[in-house]
Scaffold this active site. Structure first.
Site: not given
Length: 318
Positions: A184, A241
């Site tokens: 990620k 994120t």
């Protein structure tokens, strides 16, 4: 006593959270005198408006960790192997919980694989998921994933490390939890580039979604379960994120997209981008977004060239 090795933002935030839940904590850093803004102060340089609880003891002596029930290792991902090699035999024989999110660049191993090689004999777990250090330290509600292959030991760690505002969900899919946490970061850099270059919300949504597909393909190929990648440690962490400047990976991408000065600090996705591409190639997995991010970071492609290459890929079913 809970020991946390690594007095950066995330390690310190965890120490604060555990201490606030009533557990004594020893926080280890290479120079204990520099952990605070000023000697004798309980303020924290990297976490403004957060005070270090009295239940946290700061140290730079590994001997002070001798009575720990468990040790959380919160060093940057690329330092894990070297550190554990340096301290071999000096840590108590208690579970190690790996908190860094990244693939080791030289070996292409996950954090628990690095620890299993460098610190044999320790029970291992991984702590990952969507949680910003500042929010954890301020006591804002956060849910993370604790991955441990041993169910009984995992349950013990889950109860030890959870608190009123820090909720840990348990899984035995150690590979899946770590793949999501590592990859990620790479997609977050790409989303930051899209944001910085003002390519639009639609482009960022597309990059997140197709990036998640890449994460899932590689994860399943190396032994992860798809449902783990759709949980907190994968999709949850990706969503967090890719949408906030609190993320160093997203902030690095934004700076690249704007052509601005690159912010300082460890950005795990930089090393992981190229490592992920090498790992994908080894398993015959296509990861065009990760490859484009890696090429931009390495200076092999301009932003415009990377965008053109992605848009020129053959049309296919989703």
């Amino acid at each position: 006593m809970i020991a946390v090795i690594g007095a950066g933002a995330f390690g310190t935030a965890l120490a604060v959270a555990f201490a606030s839940a009533g557990r004594p904590v020893t926080l280890w850093g290479r120079n204990a005198a520099r952990m605070h803004a000023a000697e004798g102060s309980r303020t924290i340089d990297r976490l403004p408006d957060v005070t270090l609880p009295e239940a946290v003891t700061c140290t730079s002596a590994l001997a002070d960790l001798a009575h720990a029930e468990t040790i959380l290792l919160a060093l940057p991902a690329q330092q894990t192997g070297g550190f554990l090699g340096d301290v071999a035999g000096k840590l108590p024989d208690v579970p190690l919980v790996l908190c860094a999110k990244g693939i080791d660049a030289p070996s292409l191993r996950l954090q628990t694989e690095i620890a299993g090689n460098a610190a044999p004999g320790h029970a291992l777990a991984a702590l990952t998921g969507p949680g910003f250090a500042g929010e954890i330290a301020r006591g804002l509600p956060t849910a993370l994933t604790l991955a441990c292959a041993e169910a009984k030991r995992g349950a013990t760690l889950q109860h030890l490390l959870s608190g009123p505002r820090l909720r840990l969900y348990l899984t035995d899919d150690v590979i899946g939890a770590q793949v999501g946490g590592a990859l990620k970061n790479v997609i977050a850099i790409g989303c930051g580039i899209v944001e910085g270059a003002r390519l639009g919300a639609s482009a960022r949504a597309a990059l997140m979604t197709r990036g998640f597909a890449e994460m899932s393909r590689l994860g399943v190929a190396i032994g992860a379960r798809a449902e783990t990648l759709a949980g907190l440690s994968g999709l949850g962490d990706l969503s967090l994120t890719c949408n906030s400047l609190q993320s160093r990976n997203f902030a690095r991408g934004v700076a690249i997209g704007k052509g601005a000065e690159i912010p300082q600090g460890t950005v795990e996705g930089v090393a992981t981008a190229r490592a992920a591409c090498r790992l994908a190639a080894h398993h015959g997995i296509e990861m065009p977004i990760a490859a484009s991010v890696a090429d931009v970071l390495d200076g092999n492609l301009t932003l415009d060239a990377a965008m053109d290459a992605l848009l020129a890929r053959p049309l296919k079913e989703e």
